[in-house]
Motif scaffolding. Structure first.
Motif, PDB file in Angstrom:
ATOM      1  N   GLY A 162       3.406  33.439  -5.901  1.00 55.51           N
ATOM      2  CA  GLY A 162       4.313  32.966  -4.872  1.00 55.51           C
ATOM      3  C   GLY A 162       3.687  32.736  -3.524  1.00 55.51           C
ATOM      4  O   GLY A 162       4.255  32.033  -2.692  1.00 55.51           O
ATOM      5  N   ALA A 163       2.510  33.327  -3.289  1.00 53.18           N
ATOM      6  CA  ALA A 163       1.881  33.152  -1.981  1.00 53.18           C
ATOM      7  C   ALA A 163       1.375  31.732  -1.774  1.00 53.18           C
ATOM      8  O   ALA A 163       1.163  31.300  -0.651  1.00 53.18           O
ATOM      9  CB  ALA A 163       0.719  34.135  -1.831  1.00 53.18           C
ATOM     10  N   GLY A 164       1.208  30.961  -2.862  1.00 55.33           N
ATOM     11  CA  GLY A 164       0.692  29.601  -2.760  1.00 55.33           C
ATOM     12  C   GLY A 164       1.769  28.555  -2.747  1.00 55.33           C
ATOM     13  O   GLY A 164       2.318  28.199  -1.699  1.00 55.33           O
ATOM     14  N   ALA A 165       2.133  28.050  -3.930  1.00 52.90           N
ATOM     15  CA  ALA A 165       3.080  26.930  -4.020  1.00 52.90           C
ATOM     16  C   ALA A 165       4.448  27.290  -3.452  1.00 52.90           C
ATOM     17  O   ALA A 165       5.063  26.503  -2.725  1.00 52.90           O
ATOM     18  CB  ALA A 165       3.221  26.483  -5.473  1.00 52.90           C
ATOM     19  N   PHE A 166       4.948  28.477  -3.769  1.00 50.91           N
ATOM     20  CA  PHE A 166       6.264  28.865  -3.265  1.00 50.91           C
ATOM     21  C   PHE A 166       6.229  29.054  -1.753  1.00 50.91           C
ATOM     22  O   PHE A 166       7.181  28.716  -1.048  1.00 50.91           O
ATOM     23  CB  PHE A 166       6.736  30.143  -3.955  1.00 50.91           C
ATOM     24  CG  PHE A 166       8.137  30.540  -3.582  1.00 50.91           C
ATOM     25  CD1 PHE A 166       9.206  29.706  -3.850  1.00 50.91           C
ATOM     26  CD2 PHE A 166       8.381  31.751  -2.953  1.00 50.91           C
ATOM     27  CE1 PHE A 166      10.506  30.065  -3.507  1.00 50.91           C
ATOM     28  CE2 PHE A 166       9.674  32.119  -2.602  1.00 50.91           C
ATOM     29  CZ  PHE A 166      10.731  31.273  -2.884  1.00 50.91           C
ATOM     30  N   GLY A 167       5.100  29.570  -1.241  1.00 44.94           N
ATOM     31  CA  GLY A 167       4.953  29.719   0.204  1.00 44.94           C
ATOM     32  C   GLY A 167       5.003  28.380   0.914  1.00 44.94           C
ATOM     33  O   GLY A 167       5.589  28.255   1.993  1.00 44.94           O
ATOM     34  N   VAL A 168       4.411  27.354   0.294  1.00 41.79           N
ATOM     35  CA  VAL A 168       4.459  26.004   0.875  1.00 41.79           C
ATOM     36  C   VAL A 168       5.886  25.501   0.934  1.00 41.79           C
ATOM     37  O   VAL A 168       6.317  24.907   1.933  1.00 41.79           O
ATOM     38  CB  VAL A 168       3.573  25.029   0.052  1.00 41.79           C
ATOM     39  CG1 VAL A 168       3.853  23.582   0.447  1.00 41.79           C
ATOM     40  CG2 VAL A 168       2.101  25.345   0.264  1.00 41.79           C
TER      41      VAL A 168
END
Length: 263
Positions: free
Chosen positions: A168-174
């Protein structure tokens, strides 16, 4: 020795996906490790430190190019880092050992894989929504009037979910940042997200390490495979059609999410 080769290859596979698409680190690595027989809590803890190390090079590039909104990173981290530490403390204190909190982690992993998959499958629509910069909706007005509180709240949510699932820190964070800051350019959204992810995954990974959930030998094998693969994938990315790669990755993650949530 055979297992080590398998882990190096797993690191190379995930590294290639990260290089080609910019996402897929945690969302692919943790499920892949569990399928290779690594206990879920160890896969999550190891993957968090893996993510922090691999993302740091990207954050450095964005820092040099001035693509980071540090105020946003600060407010996200103010929510996510305490939330991450409290989540790790709650797992250790309330459940005692990994066998007792495995179910919580499994469901959290499945849900985060599903959210990440949706963000990849509908990336084009989300990008259009971001570029259109709609400010008339009630949600937009609230966010505009309460930027700090909204960013802090989203940081808390990311801190909890990333600590439980490593995803979640990558795509979901975006996706979160696209919703909160439609006026920011896409490159600044990505640079800010990557930088925050480095801090969050480092803190969450160290918290898991304290609970004994990190396998350092496994971590070294993953890095041996992934670092050259990320470089190769990045060089090849300009030749690969993103319209094919991202939806394919999204469908794969959706299938994995169904496995973890329902089976």
């Amino acid at each position: 020795m055979t297992a080590d080769i398998g882990f190096v290859m797993a690191g190379a596979l995930v590294g290639m996906c990260v290089g080609l698409t910019g996402v897929g680190g945690g969302s692919l690595m943790t499920p892949l490790l569990t399928m290779m027989g690594i206990p879920l809590h160890t896969a999550i803890g190891t993957d968090l430190l893996y993510a922090s190390i691999t993302k740091s090079s990207g954050a450095l590039v964005h820092f040099n190019k001035k693509n980071i909104e540090w105020s946003v990173v600060g407010w996200l981290a103010l929510g996510s880092i305490p939330a991450s530490l409290l989540t790790a403390w709650a797992l250790h204190t309330l459940f005692g050992n990994a066998n007792n909190y495995k179910g919580v982690m499994t469901v959290a992993l499945g849900l985060m894989l599903m959210l990440t998959a949706l963000s990849l499958i509908f990336k084009k629509q989300l990008q259009k929504f971001h570029d259109a910069n709609p400010v008339k909706s009630r949600f937009r007005r609230w966010v505009s009037d309460n930027h700090t509180q909204a960013t802090l709240l989203m940081g808390v949510m990311l801190g909890i979910l990333v600590t439980l699932s490593s995803v979640g820190a990558g795509a979901f964070g975006v996706v979160v940042l696209l919703s909160l800051y439609p006026a920011l350019s896409t490159i600044k959204i990505i640079g800010t997200d990557v930088t925050h992810a480095v801090f969050l995954t480092l803190v969450a990974g160290l918290a898991h390490a304290k609970m004994g959930n990190v396998d350092y030998h496994l971590l070294s094998m993953l890095l041996i495979g992934s670092i050259p693969a990320i470089i190769i994938g990045t060089l090849l990315s300009s030749r690969m059609p993103e319209t094919v790669i991202r939806p394919l990755l999204g469908v794969t993650l959706m299938a994995l999410s169904i496995k973890f949530v329902f089976y």
